[in-house]
Design a protein around this motif. Structure first.
Motif, PDB file in Angstrom:
ATOM      1  N   PRO A   1      32.802   8.642   7.314  1.00 52.21           N
ATOM      2  CA  PRO A   1      31.723   8.487   6.328  1.00 52.21           C
ATOM      3  C   PRO A   1      30.421   9.076   6.886  1.00 52.21           C
ATOM      4  CG  PRO A   1      32.802   6.389   6.766  1.00 52.21           C
ATOM      5  CD  PRO A   1      33.329   7.371   7.772  1.00 52.21           C
ATOM      6  N   VAL A   2      29.659   9.730   6.052  1.00 51.97           N
ATOM      7  CA  VAL A   2      28.423  10.342   6.560  1.00 51.97           C
ATOM      8  C   VAL A   2      27.430   9.287   7.028  1.00 51.97           C
ATOM      9  CG1 VAL A   2      28.591  12.487   5.280  1.00 51.97           C
ATOM     10  CG2 VAL A   2      27.428  10.522   4.244  1.00 51.97           C
ATOM     11  N   THR A   3      27.662   8.042   6.654  1.00 44.50           N
ATOM     12  CA  THR A   3      26.776   6.966   7.109  1.00 44.50           C
ATOM     13  C   THR A   3      27.063   6.543   8.555  1.00 44.50           C
ATOM     14  OG1 THR A   3      28.338   5.434   6.136  1.00 44.50           O
ATOM     15  CG2 THR A   3      26.374   5.968   4.817  1.00 44.50           C
ATOM     16  N   ASP A   4      28.151   7.054   9.117  1.00 44.85           N
ATOM     17  CA  ASP A   4      28.468   6.682  10.503  1.00 44.85           C
ATOM     18  C   ASP A   4      27.313   7.119  11.411  1.00 44.85           C
ATOM     19  OD1 ASP A   4      31.251   6.059  12.246  1.00 44.85           O
ATOM     20  OD2 ASP A   4      29.660   7.132  13.306  1.00 44.85           O
ATOM     21  N   LEU A   5      26.914   6.233  12.298  1.00 43.56           N
ATOM     22  CA  LEU A   5      25.729   6.523  13.125  1.00 43.56           C
ATOM     23  C   LEU A   5      25.958   7.669  14.120  1.00 43.56           C
ATOM     24  CD1 LEU A   5      24.413   2.901  13.571  1.00 43.56           C
ATOM     25  CD2 LEU A   5      23.237   4.768  12.405  1.00 43.56           C
TER      26      LEU A   5
ATOM     27  N   SER B   1      29.122   2.506  10.979  1.00 39.28           N
ATOM     28  CA  SER B   1      28.070   2.457   9.947  1.00 39.28           C
ATOM     29  C   SER B   1      27.442   1.072   9.942  1.00 39.28           C
ATOM     30  CB  SER B   1      28.667   2.728   8.572  1.00 39.28           C
ATOM     31  OG  SER B   1      29.467   3.883   8.597  1.00 39.28           O
ATOM     32  N   GLN B   2      26.205   1.017   9.480  1.00 39.46           N
ATOM     33  CA  GLN B   2      25.506  -0.270   9.413  1.00 39.46           C
ATOM     34  C   GLN B   2      25.764  -0.926   8.047  1.00 39.46           C
ATOM     35  OE1 GLN B   2      21.526   0.687  10.424  1.00 39.46           O
ATOM     36  NE2 GLN B   2      21.339  -1.021  11.840  1.00 39.46           N
ATOM     37  N   ASN B   3      26.100  -2.225   8.027  1.00 40.34           N
ATOM     38  CA  ASN B   3      26.210  -2.877   6.722  1.00 40.34           C
ATOM     39  C   ASN B   3      24.836  -3.413   6.303  1.00 40.34           C
ATOM     40  OD1 ASN B   3      25.757  -5.309   7.985  1.00 40.34           O
ATOM     41  ND2 ASN B   3      27.900  -5.976   7.924  1.00 40.34           N
ATOM     42  N   ASP B   4      24.779  -4.100   5.152  1.00 43.50           N
ATOM     43  CA  ASP B   4      23.480  -4.556   4.609  1.00 43.50           C
ATOM     44  C   ASP B   4      22.771  -5.512   5.564  1.00 43.50           C
ATOM     45  OD1 ASP B   4      23.931  -3.017   2.473  1.00 43.50           O
ATOM     46  OD2 ASP B   4      24.617  -4.632   1.143  1.00 43.50           O
TER      47      ASP B   4
ATOM     48  N   THR C   1      27.123  -3.496  12.771  1.00 48.47           N
ATOM     49  CA  THR C   1      27.955  -2.284  12.868  1.00 48.47           C
ATOM     50  C   THR C   1      29.342  -2.649  13.370  1.00 48.47           C
ATOM     51  OG1 THR C   1      27.062  -1.917  15.080  1.00 48.47           O
ATOM     52  CG2 THR C   1      26.061  -0.658  13.294  1.00 48.47           C
TER      53      THR C   1
ATOM     54  N   HIS D   1      24.526  10.990  12.177  1.00 47.53           N
ATOM     55  CA  HIS D   1      23.079  11.235  12.072  1.00 47.53           C
ATOM     56  C   HIS D   1      22.293  10.925  13.327  1.00 47.53           C
ATOM     57  CE1 HIS D   1      22.791  12.548   7.974  1.00 47.53           C
ATOM     58  NE2 HIS D   1      23.820  11.746   7.741  1.00 47.53           N
ATOM     59  N   ARG D   2      22.883  10.148  14.216  1.00 49.99           N
ATOM     60  CA  ARG D   2      22.150   9.754  15.425  1.00 49.99           C
ATOM     61  C   ARG D   2      22.846  10.197  16.713  1.00 49.99           C
ATOM     62  NH1 ARG D   2      17.922   8.679  12.612  1.00 49.99           N
ATOM     63  NH2 ARG D   2      17.523   6.572  11.869  1.00 49.99           N
TER      64      ARG D   2
END
Ligand code: PLP
Length: 295
Positions: free
Chosen positions: A26-30, A111-114, A118, A33-34
């Motif tokens: 998922p593109v939300t995986d840290l 990924s971070q949840n709400d 992680t 982007h990090r």
């Protein structure tokens, strides 16, 4: 080479086989982007009856040390052993005559949840020993020195720089490689801001001076290489003494031999630095490569 991808759930200690060509992360995986994750690339050599996973334990220990430096959960050795065995089984089933390949295995923070929590993700896949690697093993390489932008030995005062960890943040290393290419060199050689030689963007440097093998001290601000340590562990049988040392660019240029060493390259001769020819020791290059393949 087979396009197997193994997705690993480090929390559940499970894994599943899928395909590299399928969208998986998922593109939300840290990590995306990090660059927030860790990895290893290990060479598998198939010259004997059983595959040799070169420096398997050295790699896994460094994977655990990197996890600890990033406050990631400690990797489960049995899980990752099974994952690596599964990659080897897939590759050798697809190509029974293969003689060597690499395995890249990684763990991201996920990924971070709400709630800001992680859950790590892991993966592993085979990487081929490509034509470029085969070429440089015989012809050697040229390099240009580049300022790494920090002083040597800063790591103990600035642990957040993660200098000894093998993280997924390689944009600087990639940029250095492109800079070297744009300046007619195969590789970069990082030097600390105060003039101590460190490493290549994806390899360590070893030089020979008489009967001594010398390499920069990992504490100076570089990755402690599994290949460098493997060679140092065999120094005795080569009739050489192995030592860590602070090296200047002049030390490298005037060495009796110099090598870039890493898991996939094995050992390649550094023939030229900043336009200065360096002595080439072909016999020792060959012996290093044999020692590495034997694991
Ligand atoms: N230094 C850096 C920055 C690296 O990325 C690597 C490997 O990729 C190395 C050194 C060599 O390490 P190893 O011999 O364990 O492959």
């Amino acid at each position: 080479m087979t396009d197997t991808l193994i997705l690993v759930d480090p929390t559940a200690s499970t894994y599943e086989l899928t395909e590299l060509t399928a969208a998986q992360l998922p593109v939300t995986d840290l990590s995306a982007h990090r660059g927030d994750g860790i990895f290893e690339t290990v060479l598998v050599s198939l010259h004997g009856d059983e595959p040799t996973i070169v420096s398997r334990d050295r790699h896994f220990r460094r994977f655990c040390d990197s996890a600890s430096a990033l406050d990631l959960p400690e990797p489960d050795p049995q899980l990752w052993d099974r994952v690596i065995a599964a990659v080897i089984a897939e590759v050798t089933a697809a190509d029974p005559s293969i003689t060597e390949f690499g395995i890249r295995y990684a763990m991201s923070r996920g990924s971070q949840n709400d709630d800001g929590e992680t859950r790590p993700r892991g993966w592993a896949f085979p990487v081929p020993v490509d034509e470029h690697i085969l070429t440089i093993r015989t012809r050697g390489i040229t390099a240009v020195s580049l300022d790494r932008g920090y002083d040597a030995y800063i790591g103990s005062k600035a642990p957040w720089l993660l200098l000894g960890a093998k993280t997924l943040s390689y944009a600087v290393n990639q940029a250095a490689g492109r800079y070297a290419g744009a300046h007619d060199a195969d590789e970069a050689l990082f030097v600390s801001h105060d003039g101590i030689v460190l490493e290549g963007p994806t390899s360590n440097l070893i030089i020979r001076r008489g009967d001594r093998l010398l390499t920069p001290d990992p504490d100076a601000g570089l990755l402690s290489g599994t290949t460098q340590r493997l060679i140092f562990d065999h120094a005795d049988e080569l009739g050489l003494r192995a030592e860590y040392a602070d090296l200047s660019l002049e030390d490298v240029k005037t060495a009796d031999g110099a090598w870039y060493v890493s898991s996939m390259r094995t050992a390649v001769a550094l023939r030229e630095l900043d336009g200065n020819a360096i002595a080439v020791d072909e016999v020792l290059t060959e012996r290093f490569q044999t020692i590495i393949r034997a694991g």
